[in-house]
Design a protein around this motif. Structure first.
Motif, PDB file in Angstrom:
ATOM      1  N   SER A  12       0.842  -1.183   0.000  1.00 44.89           N
ATOM      2  CA  SER A  12       0.000   0.000   0.000  1.00 44.89           C
ATOM      3  C   SER A  12       0.878   1.234   0.000  1.00 44.89           C
ATOM      4  CB  SER A  12      -0.894   0.011   1.236  1.00 44.89           C
ATOM      5  OG  SER A  12      -1.809  -1.054   1.161  1.00 44.89           O
ATOM      6  N   GLN A  13       0.396   2.272  -0.630  1.00 44.77           N
ATOM      7  CA  GLN A  13       1.138   3.507  -0.722  1.00 44.77           C
ATOM      8  C   GLN A  13       0.446   4.576   0.104  1.00 44.77           C
ATOM      9  OE1 GLN A  13       1.896   4.679  -4.717  1.00 44.77           O
ATOM     10  NE2 GLN A  13       2.901   6.571  -4.129  1.00 44.77           N
ATOM     11  N   ALA A  14       1.229   5.333   0.867  1.00 42.94           N
ATOM     12  CA  ALA A  14       0.668   6.421   1.668  1.00 42.94           C
ATOM     13  C   ALA A  14      -0.029   7.423   0.756  1.00 42.94           C
ATOM     14  CB  ALA A  14       1.774   7.098   2.466  1.00 42.94           C
ATOM     15  N   LEU A  15      -1.177   7.927   1.181  1.00 41.48           N
ATOM     16  CA  LEU A  15      -1.950   8.863   0.383  1.00 41.48           C
ATOM     17  C   LEU A  15      -1.428  10.297   0.496  1.00 41.48           C
ATOM     18  CD1 LEU A  15      -5.454   7.420   1.167  1.00 41.48           C
ATOM     19  CD2 LEU A  15      -4.183   7.216  -0.963  1.00 41.48           C
ATOM     20  N   ALA A  24       6.624  20.896   9.170  1.00 46.85           N
ATOM     21  CA  ALA A  24       5.527  21.850   8.993  1.00 46.85           C
ATOM     22  C   ALA A  24       5.964  23.255   9.387  1.00 46.85           C
ATOM     23  CB  ALA A  24       4.325  21.431   9.827  1.00 46.85           C
ATOM     24  N   THR A  25       5.373  24.232   8.730  1.00 46.35           N
ATOM     25  CA  THR A  25       5.603  25.634   9.088  1.00 46.35           C
ATOM     26  C   THR A  25       4.398  26.145   9.859  1.00 46.35           C
ATOM     27  OG1 THR A  25       4.619  26.428   7.034  1.00 46.35           O
ATOM     28  CG2 THR A  25       7.003  25.979   7.001  1.00 46.35           C
ATOM     29  N   GLU A  26       4.506  27.334  10.397  1.00 42.20           N
ATOM     30  CA  GLU A  26       3.390  27.928  11.150  1.00 42.20           C
ATOM     31  C   GLU A  26       2.110  27.969  10.338  1.00 42.20           C
ATOM     32  OE1 GLU A  26       3.204  28.856  14.407  1.00 42.20           O
ATOM     33  OE2 GLU A  26       5.213  28.044  14.629  1.00 42.20           O
ATOM     34  N   ASN A  27       2.243  28.189   9.022  1.00 45.38           N
ATOM     35  CA  ASN A  27       1.081  28.184   8.154  1.00 45.38           C
ATOM     36  C   ASN A  27       0.813  26.745   7.722  1.00 45.38           C
ATOM     37  OD1 ASN A  27      -0.907  28.513   6.279  1.00 45.38           O
ATOM     38  ND2 ASN A  27       0.313  29.704   4.846  1.00 45.38           N
ATOM     39  N   LEU A  28      -0.103  26.085   8.382  1.00 44.65           N
ATOM     40  CA  LEU A  28      -0.379  24.673   8.124  1.00 44.65           C
ATOM     41  C   LEU A  28      -1.146  24.433   6.826  1.00 44.65           C
ATOM     42  CD1 LEU A  28      -1.311  23.800  11.759  1.00 44.65           C
ATOM     43  CD2 LEU A  28       0.642  22.878  10.517  1.00 44.65           C
ATOM     44  N   SER A  29      -1.702  25.502   6.244  1.00 48.91           N
ATOM     45  CA  SER A  29      -2.452  25.377   5.006  1.00 48.91           C
ATOM     46  C   SER A  29      -1.492  25.135   3.843  1.00 48.91           C
ATOM     47  CB  SER A  29      -3.242  26.667   4.769  1.00 48.91           C
ATOM     48  OG  SER A  29      -4.027  26.559   3.620  1.00 48.91           O
ATOM     49  N   TRP A  74      -9.504  19.675   8.755  1.00 46.20           N
ATOM     50  CA  TRP A  74      -9.316  18.693   7.690  1.00 46.20           C
ATOM     51  C   TRP A  74      -7.825  18.460   7.542  1.00 46.20           C
ATOM     52  CZ3 TRP A  74     -12.233  22.105   3.664  1.00 46.20           C
ATOM     53  CH2 TRP A  74     -13.570  22.218   4.030  1.00 46.20           C
ATOM     54  N   ILE A  75      -7.419  17.220   7.420  1.00 42.05           N
ATOM     55  CA  ILE A  75      -5.990  16.898   7.326  1.00 42.05           C
ATOM     56  C   ILE A  75      -5.734  16.082   6.068  1.00 42.05           C
ATOM     57  CG2 ILE A  75      -4.048  15.761   8.466  1.00 42.05           C
ATOM     58  CD1 ILE A  75      -5.607  16.147  11.121  1.00 42.05           C
ATOM     59  N   GLY A  76      -4.768  16.535   5.271  1.00 44.79           N
ATOM     60  CA  GLY A  76      -4.348  15.786   4.097  1.00 44.79           C
ATOM     61  C   GLY A  76      -4.582  16.485   2.777  1.00 44.79           C
ATOM     62  N   SER A  77      -4.838  17.781   2.775  1.00 44.99           N
ATOM     63  CA  SER A  77      -5.080  18.488   1.513  1.00 44.99           C
ATOM     64  C   SER A  77      -3.773  18.777   0.779  1.00 44.99           C
ATOM     65  CB  SER A  77      -5.825  19.796   1.766  1.00 44.99           C
ATOM     66  OG  SER A  77      -7.143  19.533   2.181  1.00 44.99           O
ATOM     67  N   GLU A  78      -3.900  18.919  -0.518  1.00 42.11           N
ATOM     68  CA  GLU A  78      -2.771  19.254  -1.385  1.00 42.11           C
ATOM     69  C   GLU A  78      -2.924  20.696  -1.849  1.00 42.11           C
ATOM     70  OE1 GLU A  78      -3.128  16.424  -4.545  1.00 42.11           O
ATOM     71  OE2 GLU A  78      -2.534  14.750  -3.291  1.00 42.11           O
ATOM     72  N   PRO A  79      -1.827  21.358  -2.251  1.00 45.84           N
ATOM     73  CA  PRO A  79      -1.943  22.740  -2.733  1.00 45.84           C
ATOM     74  C   PRO A  79      -2.961  22.859  -3.872  1.00 45.84           C
ATOM     75  CG  PRO A  79       0.357  22.148  -2.437  1.00 45.84           C
ATOM     76  CD  PRO A  79      -0.445  20.884  -2.239  1.00 45.84           C
ATOM     77  N   GLY A  80      -3.905  23.784  -3.700  1.00 45.21           N
ATOM     78  CA  GLY A  80      -4.903  24.049  -4.731  1.00 45.21           C
ATOM     79  C   GLY A  80      -6.001  23.016  -4.854  1.00 45.21           C
ATOM     80  N   LYS A  81      -6.021  22.018  -3.962  1.00 50.86           N
ATOM     81  CA  LYS A  81      -7.028  20.961  -4.060  1.00 50.86           C
ATOM     82  C   LYS A  81      -7.573  20.630  -2.675  1.00 50.86           C
ATOM     83  CE  LYS A  81      -4.775  18.830  -8.008  1.00 50.86           C
ATOM     84  NZ  LYS A  81      -4.092  17.663  -8.515  1.00 50.86           N
ATOM     85  N   GLU A 149     -19.267   8.200  -5.717  1.00 50.32           N
ATOM     86  CA  GLU A 149     -18.856   9.310  -6.580  1.00 50.32           C
ATOM     87  C   GLU A 149     -17.653  10.072  -6.031  1.00 50.32           C
ATOM     88  OE1 GLU A 149     -22.233  11.783  -7.381  1.00 50.32           O
ATOM     89  OE2 GLU A 149     -23.497  10.064  -7.872  1.00 50.32           O
ATOM     90  N   ALA A 150     -16.992   9.524  -5.017  1.00 50.63           N
ATOM     91  CA  ALA A 150     -15.876  10.218  -4.353  1.00 50.63           C
ATOM     92  C   ALA A 150     -14.706  10.438  -5.295  1.00 50.63           C
ATOM     93  CB  ALA A 150     -15.414   9.411  -3.148  1.00 50.63           C
ATOM     94  N   LYS A 151     -14.129  11.623  -5.199  1.00 48.90           N
ATOM     95  CA  LYS A 151     -12.930  11.950  -5.959  1.00 48.90           C
ATOM     96  C   LYS A 151     -11.756  12.299  -5.039  1.00 48.90           C
ATOM     97  CE  LYS A 151     -15.178  13.507 -10.207  1.00 48.90           C
ATOM     98  NZ  LYS A 151     -16.275  12.626 -10.063  1.00 48.90           N
ATOM     99  N   ARG A 152     -12.057  12.960  -3.908  1.00 50.37           N
ATOM    100  CA  ARG A 152     -11.021  13.372  -2.975  1.00 50.37           C
ATOM    101  C   ARG A 152     -11.562  13.211  -1.556  1.00 50.37           C
ATOM    102  NH1 ARG A 152      -6.927  15.169  -5.727  1.00 50.37           N
ATOM    103  NH2 ARG A 152      -5.857  16.083  -3.963  1.00 50.37           N
ATOM    104  N   ALA A 153     -10.644  13.131  -0.583  1.00 50.09           N
ATOM    105  CA  ALA A 153     -11.054  12.997   0.818  1.00 50.09           C
ATOM    106  C   ALA A 153      -9.987  13.609   1.717  1.00 50.09           C
ATOM    107  CB  ALA A 153     -11.270  11.524   1.179  1.00 50.09           C
ATOM    108  N   ALA A 154     -10.365  13.885   2.953  1.00 47.89           N
ATOM    109  CA  ALA A 154      -9.431  14.351   3.983  1.00 47.89           C
ATOM    110  C   ALA A 154      -9.913  13.791   5.312  1.00 47.89           C
ATOM    111  CB  ALA A 154      -9.384  15.872   4.034  1.00 47.89           C
TER     112      ALA A 154
END
Length: 193
Positions: A12-15, A24-29, A74-81, A149-154
């Motif tokens: 299995s591959q980490a998502l 991580a930096t102070e800006n967690l986003s 929410w944990i696990g978002s990618e830049p712009g998504k 119909e899922a495409k993304r999750a966090a």
């Protein structure tokens, strides 16, 4: 003659990466995003371990005099998504560590069926559900299944209490720390062997 067969399943591959927050930096986003309350980078004294702090910062009273306290992350978002890429109708396993002062925390997941942050969002349950955070770190392991119909999750950690549902069980200042978050697709077992 004894024959031994071994079934090799693909690893299995980490998502996502970064769930230990060491870099991580102070800006967690965008990796962590809040929908109420406050999230911040927390560094433990003594061992310099970094974690996300999710904290209740205010009480909101509605027109019916009902009081709500909440904080959501929410944990696990990618830049712009929103979130990380997932497959529809698929089971995933996850783990995270929690500790804190909140009496209860809900461990769920957010699922998106399209690109719109709010219109395409569904809040879903995991096998872990509601937990009682402790003073010391505790590991929680669980699973979740995406919808058709899922495409993304966090992953979603939420603190919530409202007088609309009974007496308040949260206070302003209550928090949880979240660390070592990981998720992966559960391997499908080959039953044909």
């Amino acid at each position: 003659l004894l024959l031994c067969f071994s079934l090799a399943l693909p690893a299995s591959q980490a998502l996502f990466t970064g769930g230990d927050f060491t870099s991580a930096t102070e800006n967690l986003s965008p990796f962590c995003q809040t929908n109420g309350g406050r999230i911040s980078l927390f560094t433990e004294k003594g061992n310099w371990n970094r974690a996300v702090k999710l904290e209740v910062v205010s009480a909101v009273t509605n027109k019916n005099s009902q009081v709500t306290l909440s904080a959501s992350c929410w944990i696990g978002s990618e830049p712009g998504k929103n979130g990380f890429a997932v497959k529809p109708g698929t089971e995933y396993s996850f783990s995270l560590e929690l500790r804190g002062t909140a009496k209860f925390a809900n461990v769920g997941f957010i699922e998106w069926t399209g690109p719109h942050t709010w219109k395409d969002l569904k809040s879903r349950r995991t096998s872990v559900g509601t937990v009682r955070p402790q003073k010391d770190w505790k590991v929680y392991r669980g699973t979740f299944r995406t919808g058709p119909e899922a495409k993304r999750a966090a992953l979603h950690v939420q603190l919530y209490s409202s007088t609309a549902y009974g007496p308040l069980n949260l206070n302003v200042g209550d928090y949880v720390l979240v660390d070592n978050v990981a998720a992966e697709e559960k391997p499908v077992k080959d039953l044909s062997a």
